[in-house]
Design a protein around this motif. Structure first.
Motif, short mmCIF file in Angstrom:
data_model
loop_
_atom_site.label_atom_id
_atom_site.label_comp_id
_atom_site.label_asym_id
_atom_site.label_seq_id
_atom_site.Cartn_x
_atom_site.Cartn_y
_atom_site.Cartn_z
N ILE A 95 0.85 -1.20 0.00
CA ILE A 95 0.00 0.00 0.00
C ILE A 95 0.88 1.25 0.00
O ILE A 95 0.65 2.20 -0.76
N LEU A 96 1.89 1.25 0.85
CA LEU A 96 2.79 2.41 0.92
C LEU A 96 3.56 2.59 -0.39
O LEU A 96 3.78 3.72 -0.83
N LEU A 97 3.94 1.49 -1.02
CA LEU A 97 4.64 1.60 -2.30
C LEU A 97 3.76 2.25 -3.36
O LEU A 97 4.23 3.04 -4.17
N SER A 98 2.47 1.90 -3.35
CA SER A 98 1.58 2.45 -4.37
C SER A 98 1.24 3.92 -4.13
O SER A 98 0.90 4.63 -5.07
N HIS A 99 1.34 4.40 -2.90
CA HIS A 99 0.96 5.78 -2.60
C HIS A 99 2.13 6.72 -2.28
O HIS A 99 2.01 7.92 -2.48
N CYS A 100 3.20 6.18 -1.76
CA CYS A 100 4.25 7.03 -1.19
C CYS A 100 5.58 6.97 -1.94
O CYS A 100 6.53 7.66 -1.56
N ALA A 101 5.66 6.13 -2.96
CA ALA A 101 6.89 6.07 -3.76
C ALA A 101 6.83 7.19 -4.78
O ALA A 101 5.75 7.58 -5.21
N PRO A 102 7.89 7.75 -5.19
CA PRO A 102 9.28 7.44 -4.89
C PRO A 102 9.85 8.25 -3.73
O PRO A 102 10.98 8.01 -3.33
N CYS A 103 9.09 9.20 -3.20
CA CYS A 103 9.65 10.12 -2.20
C CYS A 103 10.15 9.43 -0.92
O CYS A 103 11.19 9.79 -0.39
N HIS A 104 9.39 8.44 -0.41
CA HIS A 104 9.75 7.80 0.85
C HIS A 104 10.48 6.48 0.66
O HIS A 104 10.60 5.69 1.58
N GLU A 105 10.96 6.22 -0.53
CA GLU A 105 11.72 5.02 -0.84
C GLU A 105 13.19 5.38 -0.99
O GLU A 105 13.53 6.55 -1.15
N PRO A 106 14.10 4.38 -0.95
CA PRO A 106 15.53 4.68 -1.07
C PRO A 106 15.82 5.55 -2.30
O PRO A 106 15.34 5.27 -3.40
N GLY A 107 16.54 6.63 -2.08
CA GLY A 107 16.86 7.57 -3.14
C GLY A 107 15.88 8.73 -3.26
O GLY A 107 16.14 9.71 -3.94
N GLY A 108 14.73 8.64 -2.58
CA GLY A 108 13.73 9.69 -2.63
C GLY A 108 14.08 10.86 -1.74
O GLY A 108 14.87 10.75 -0.81
N LYS A 109 13.43 12.00 -1.99
CA LYS A 109 13.79 13.22 -1.25
C LYS A 109 13.35 13.18 0.21
O LYS A 109 13.90 13.90 1.04
N MET A 110 12.41 12.33 0.59
CA MET A 110 11.96 12.24 1.98
C MET A 110 12.49 10.99 2.70
O MET A 110 12.20 10.78 3.87
N TYR A 111 13.25 10.17 2.00
CA TYR A 111 13.67 8.89 2.57
C TYR A 111 14.54 9.06 3.81
O TYR A 111 14.39 8.32 4.78
N GLU A 112 15.43 10.02 3.81
CA GLU A 112 16.32 10.21 4.97
C GLU A 112 15.52 10.57 6.22
O GLU A 112 15.85 10.12 7.31
N ARG A 113 14.47 11.36 6.09
CA ARG A 113 13.68 11.77 7.25
C ARG A 113 12.61 10.75 7.64
O ARG A 113 12.36 10.53 8.82
#
Length: 133
Positions: free
Chosen positions: A76-94
């Motif tokens: 579910i998270l992959l379908s809604h929150c990628a690519p920002c919250h996935e490795p390499g995304g702008k929000m992944y570090e936080r």
């Protein structure tokens, strides 16, 4: 115990736990723990003389929670929150959404953004089983 023996014993225990969990999911009655230890590689089985003990509930429940996260929440998270919250995304570090503890500690924010009722219910069900942090 010597360090090499400790590593071998922990590897046998990890394999045994994985087998027990797979049997539990498949509703198969596992063999006794002593049989698992006896079927391990000969040098390890001969050097480890342990009496089988019950798997601690904390370990079993943690593994089950991780499996539930991987199979029900993560897609579910992959379908809604990628690519920002996935490795390499702008929000992944936080906020890395590939880690269950991140989702468990940001319950309200995650639920606020998931709109589909069935997806929201799946995440809420998983969150209900998580310890509050």
């Amino acid at each position: 115990m010597r360090p090499r023996l400790l590593l071998a014993a922990s590897a046998v225990l990890a394999a045994w736990l994985a087998f027990e969990l797979s049997c539990a999911r498949a509703s198969v009655s596992p063999a006794p723990a002593s049989q698992h230890l006896a079927s391990a590689s000969a040098p390890v089985a001969q050097s480890v003389t342990a009496t089988p003990t019950a798997v601690p509930d904390a370990i079993a429940s943690h593994t089950t929670r991780e499996t539930d996260f991987t199979t029900s929440v993560r897609p579910i998270l992959l379908s809604h929150c990628a690519p920002c919250h996935e490795p390499g995304g702008k929000m992944y570090e936080r906020l890395p959404f590939d880690r269950a503890e991140t989702i468990a500690s940001h319950r309200e924010g995650v639920l606020k953004r998931i709109k589909a009722p069935d997806e929201k219910a799946a995440i809420e069900k998983w969150l209900a089983a998580q310890p509050r942090s």
